[in-house]
Every structure is written in C-alpha cells, then in structure tokens.
Design a protein around this motif. Sequence first.
Motif, short mmCIF file in Angstrom:
data_model
loop_
_atom_site.label_atom_id
_atom_site.label_comp_id
_atom_site.label_asym_id
_atom_site.label_seq_id
_atom_site.Cartn_x
_atom_site.Cartn_y
_atom_site.Cartn_z
N HIS A 14 27.75 8.90 37.63
CA HIS A 14 27.40 9.94 36.70
C HIS A 14 25.88 10.11 36.38
O HIS A 14 25.43 11.22 36.50
CB HIS A 14 28.32 9.90 35.25
CG HIS A 14 29.62 10.03 35.69
ND1 HIS A 14 30.46 9.96 34.19
CD2 HIS A 14 30.56 10.20 36.53
CE1 HIS A 14 31.82 10.53 34.72
NE2 HIS A 14 31.91 10.27 36.12
N TYR A 17 24.09 11.15 39.46
CA TYR A 17 24.12 12.64 39.78
C TYR A 17 23.13 13.43 38.76
O TYR A 17 22.59 14.44 39.48
CB TYR A 17 25.61 13.07 39.65
CG TYR A 17 25.58 14.29 40.10
CD1 TYR A 17 26.15 14.69 41.21
CD2 TYR A 17 25.72 15.48 39.17
CE1 TYR A 17 26.41 16.14 41.65
CE2 TYR A 17 26.06 16.83 39.50
CZ TYR A 17 26.36 17.04 40.68
OH TYR A 17 26.56 18.23 41.22
N LYS A 18 23.10 13.07 37.51
CA LYS A 18 22.35 13.90 36.55
C LYS A 18 20.69 13.79 36.88
O LYS A 18 20.02 14.68 37.01
CB LYS A 18 22.63 13.31 35.23
CG LYS A 18 21.78 14.26 34.31
CD LYS A 18 22.18 13.94 32.88
CE LYS A 18 21.35 14.80 31.71
NZ LYS A 18 20.07 15.37 32.19
N LEU A 44 29.91 18.36 33.80
CA LEU A 44 30.49 17.44 34.02
C LEU A 44 31.65 16.81 33.21
O LEU A 44 31.63 16.80 31.82
CB LEU A 44 29.91 15.92 34.05
CG LEU A 44 30.49 14.48 34.33
CD1 LEU A 44 31.11 14.55 35.85
CD2 LEU A 44 29.12 13.43 34.32
N GLU A 46 33.52 13.91 31.91
CA GLU A 46 33.50 12.54 31.99
C GLU A 46 34.68 11.46 32.04
O GLU A 46 34.58 10.37 32.76
CB GLU A 46 32.66 12.03 31.03
CG GLU A 46 31.13 12.49 30.95
CD GLU A 46 30.30 12.12 29.62
OE1 GLU A 46 30.74 11.12 29.04
OE2 GLU A 46 29.10 12.28 29.83
N HIS A 49 35.89 12.95 35.89
CA HIS A 49 34.72 13.13 37.19
C HIS A 49 34.66 14.17 37.66
O HIS A 49 33.84 14.35 38.96
CB HIS A 49 34.69 11.48 37.91
CG HIS A 49 35.24 10.48 37.01
ND1 HIS A 49 34.71 9.85 36.24
CD2 HIS A 49 36.43 9.80 37.12
CE1 HIS A 49 35.38 9.00 35.79
NE2 HIS A 49 36.50 8.76 36.42
#
Length: 104
Positions: A14, A17-18, A44, A46, A49
């Motif tokens: 995560h 990706y950010k 997203l 969380e 996913h």
Amino acid sequence: MKKAIRMRVFPDKHEAYKKRHDELWPELQEVLKTHGCTKYNIWLDEETHYLFAYLEIEDEELFTKIADMTINRKWWDFMADIMETNADNSPVSIDLTQVFELED
C-alpha cells in the motif's frame, strides 16, 4: 466521459503504491493530459486491497492510445511488483458500471 475501474494492490505494498503515485513521472502526467484525461483519482480499500480509480476523459479512443506508448509501458513494468498484472504487466483492471450520480 466518466470512467471507473477496479484494480488490486498487494497487501504489503500500500505505501509503495501511494509513494510511486505521489512521485508520478512528469512525462506520464503530460501524456495523460495530452490524451484527454482531465481528472484521475485513485482510492484504496485497505481491507480488501482493491483500488478504485475514477477518471474523466475527453475521448475514449484517444485515451486508449496511451496503452501503447513507451512511457506507459515503462510505468506498467515499474508497478508490476506491487499489484496484480496481466502477462504484459498492464494492471488487471475491471471496468465498473455507474449506477447512480448526484450533481448540482
């Protein structure tokens, strides 16, 4: 034209990706703009996913040409280690159907 798609990032990726999107390459930003993308947002979930992307584009045919551009292919390769991808490293994405909209 409005588009929405669903993709999936790996559970432990995560933050990566950010970060990669926070540092989106200027060349790719320019390609998106010159191919009619006026808005592009990604959220997203969380827990699952899943990524939800919302785009506003001027022309579907023009926008789809991005897929064959070298800078876009490099981005797909760059992202392949952190999300679900197809054999060509394009993200596995599902087009979503709009079922409601509230506007002023």
